[in-house]
Design an enzyme around this catalytic site. Structure first.
Site, short mmCIF file in Angstrom:
data_model
loop_
_atom_site.label_atom_id
_atom_site.label_comp_id
_atom_site.label_asym_id
_atom_site.label_seq_id
_atom_site.Cartn_x
_atom_site.Cartn_y
_atom_site.Cartn_z
N PHE A 117 -1.41 22.60 -35.15
CA PHE A 117 -0.62 22.15 -34.00
C PHE A 117 -1.23 20.85 -33.46
CE2 PHE A 117 0.37 22.61 -29.33
CZ PHE A 117 1.73 22.42 -29.46
N ASP B 44 -11.10 25.95 -33.09
CA ASP B 44 -9.75 26.10 -32.54
C ASP B 44 -9.31 27.51 -32.95
OD1 ASP B 44 -7.05 26.24 -32.02
OD2 ASP B 44 -6.66 24.14 -32.50
N HIS C 229 -5.20 30.86 -32.88
CA HIS C 229 -4.44 31.86 -33.65
C HIS C 229 -5.30 33.11 -33.90
CE1 HIS C 229 -1.85 28.60 -35.97
NE2 HIS C 229 -1.71 28.55 -34.66
N GLN D 36 -0.55 30.89 -24.37
CA GLN D 36 0.84 30.41 -24.24
C GLN D 36 1.77 31.53 -24.71
OE1 GLN D 36 2.62 29.45 -27.20
NE2 GLN D 36 4.37 28.42 -26.29
N LYS E 211 1.90 33.29 -28.19
CA LYS E 211 0.64 33.78 -28.78
C LYS E 211 0.52 35.30 -28.70
CE LYS E 211 -0.39 29.36 -29.00
NZ LYS E 211 -0.79 28.55 -30.12
N ARG F 78 -17.85 21.41 -9.34
CA ARG F 78 -18.73 22.19 -8.45
C ARG F 78 -19.82 22.83 -9.29
NH1 ARG F 78 -13.61 24.21 -5.85
NH2 ARG F 78 -13.41 22.92 -4.01
N TYR G 57 -17.68 21.43 -0.92
CA TYR G 57 -17.30 20.03 -1.10
C TYR G 57 -18.42 19.20 -1.71
CZ TYR G 57 -12.88 20.90 1.23
OH TYR G 57 -11.63 21.38 1.54
N ARG H 124 -8.26 25.55 -13.55
CA ARG H 124 -8.48 26.97 -13.29
C ARG H 124 -7.27 27.83 -13.62
NH1 ARG H 124 -10.70 24.66 -8.22
NH2 ARG H 124 -8.55 24.90 -7.56
C1 PLP Z 1 -1.06 26.98 -29.49
C2 PLP Z 1 -2.11 26.16 -30.13
C3 PLP Z 1 -2.92 25.29 -29.39
C4 PLP Z 1 -2.68 24.93 -27.96
O1 PLP Z 1 -2.49 25.92 -27.08
P1 PLP Z 1 -1.66 25.69 -25.70
O2 PLP Z 1 -2.10 26.83 -24.87
O3 PLP Z 1 -0.21 25.75 -26.06
O4 PLP Z 1 -2.05 24.38 -25.12
C5 PLP Z 1 -3.95 24.66 -30.05
N1 PLP Z 1 -4.16 24.83 -31.36
C6 PLP Z 1 -3.38 25.63 -32.12
C7 PLP Z 1 -3.68 25.77 -33.56
C8 PLP Z 1 -2.31 26.30 -31.52
O5 PLP Z 1 -1.51 27.05 -32.28
#
Ligand code: PLP
Length: 396
Positions: free
Chosen positions: A94, A165, A168, A191, A194, A223, A230, A240
């Site tokens: 992605f 990453d 998945h 997201q 997922k 922070r 502050y 967040r």
């Molecule tokens: C979904 C995804 C992302 C990004 O996730 P978001 O929460 O949509 O920003 C990054 N890398 C891979 C391989 C993804 O499938």
């Protein structure tokens, strides 16, 4: 064999495929509790979910944020990757994997993938490393963990960081260690598409306490633990997660273990059945996995042997009642963002072309994770439908 459904025959399957996201009264109650409490951010739900998810992945620390994309950007920024640096990423992923590299001002270097598992090829990573390489971002594609043994050895030798990453790979384990804390740190997405979701959201896992603290400060406007409200110490952002998201995720997490096992069992049925069909190639799970998530089930078509195109094969399969898609249609580097065509930005990158990625974007098929929650009989139906379409593929 029977006539293809696309040619007027009877469809092989009539399955009501599971809907996504899965939710019930538990999510409703958890949301109402947060709503009524008035504590809408930085409360118990976020803290509990961070602990629970880290435990689920056998990681030391979890720092939530608002997306998987943010999780990657924040990891790079906190590890000090920036202008003038290069980061190696696979070209079958992605956009966020390379997009995060661009956002911190660094240059993505595209590496090829291995045909057997669709993850980054460590030999190509080694070839493409240079004096400016500061990090590698392996993608655990479809839930299959990249060869972390070889990547870690390489990273150690060259003194570069590994950010996984793991967007998945919720639930995947490599020799008992969960994805996300095998490298320096790892990014996860929540997201809506997922395997565990709150609409949006993300988390970074790590075993490094000091790194976890810096990641947290970065997501919380600079922070510091013990500092005044502050008082701000570092360049940072507000990324967040809210209590609403964490409340939903806490309930989703309770189902994730069982769902992961179900998908794994169903994937085994598909593995055995599809591997026996001439013209279809399966993705082999590396035996170093002690558990494997499936964000999707991938298989590949030998288009020459089948004498058809993927698009025709998929239309025929869909007519038989199988939910299946083509996934990424082009390598990431072929997007206007990198090529500059069709009004795209045309940002600098290197490493293209990647021959295996050029092949997989043409012959790969994806069955998304929610369908792997259907009964085993539905998987056997998919195998029968695929065999039927493959048998008639020359007529398509
Ligand atoms: C979904 C995804 C992302 C990004 O996730 P978001 O929460 O949509 O920003 C990054 N890398 C891979 C391989 C993804 O499938």
């Amino acid at each position: 064999m029977a006539k293809l459904a696309i040619a007027g025959g009877r469809p092989e399957l009539r399955v009501r495929w599971p809907k996504w996201p899965v939710r019930d009264r538990h999510e409703e109650r958890a949301l109402l509790r947060v709503l009524r409490s008035g504590l809408w951010y930085r409360g118990e739900n976020v803290r509990k979910f961070e602990e629970g998810f880290a435990r689920f992945q056998a990681a030391g620390y979890g720092v939530t944020c608002n997306s998987g994309t943010a999780a990657l950007e924040i990891s790079l920024a906190v590890l000090g990757v920036g202008r003038g640096d290069e980061v190696i990423v696979p070209a079958y992923t992605f956009v966020a994997t390379a997009g995060a590299v661009l956002r911190v001002g660094a240059k993505p270097v595209f590496a090829d993938i291995l045909p057997e598992n669709l993850c980054i090829d460590p030999a190509d990573v080694a070839r493409k490393m240079g004096p400016r390489t500061r990090a590698i971002i392996p993608v655990h594609f479809a839930g299959h963990i990249a060869d972390m043994d070889r990547l870690k050895k390489l990273a150690r030798r060259k003194g570069v960081h590994i950010i996984e990453d793991a967007c998945h790979a919720w639930g995947s384990r490599w020799r008992g260690k969960g994805a996300g804390a095998i490298g320096d740190c790892g990014a996860f997405s929540f997201q809506v598409s997922k395997n565990i979701t709150a609409g949006d959201g993300g988390i970074i896992l790590t075993d490094d306490e000091s790194l976890a603290g810096r990641l947290r400060n970065f997501t919380n406007v600079g922070r510091k633990k013990g500092g005044a409200w502050y008082e701000h110490y570092t360049t940072s952002t507000n990324a967040r997660m809210t209590e609403f998201q964490a409340a939903i995720l806490g309930e989703q997490l309770k189902r994730l273990g069982r769902q992961t096992m179900k998908r794994q069992a169903n994937a085994r049925i598909l593995d055995r059945g599809l591997a026996a069909i001439p013209g279809i190639r399966t993705v082999v799970t590396d035996p170093r996995h002690t558990r494997r998530a499936y964000h999707m089930y991938c298989f590949r078509l030998d288009l020459e042997r089948l004498g058809t195109t993927r698009s025709r094969f998929l239309s025929a399969l869909s007519a038989e009642g199988v939910p299946c898609t083509a996934g990424y249609g082009i390598p990431l580097y072929a997007n206007p963002l990198f090529t500059g065509k069709k009004g795209g930005a045309g940002v600098p990158s290197r490493g293209a072309p990647c021959p295996e990625v050029e092949r997989v974007v043409r012959d790969c098929c994806w069955i998304m994770h929610q369908n792997l929650l259907a009964p085993g009989s539905a998987m056997r139906g998919i195998v029968r439908a695929a065999a039927k379409v493959a048998d008639h593929s020359a007529e398509l």
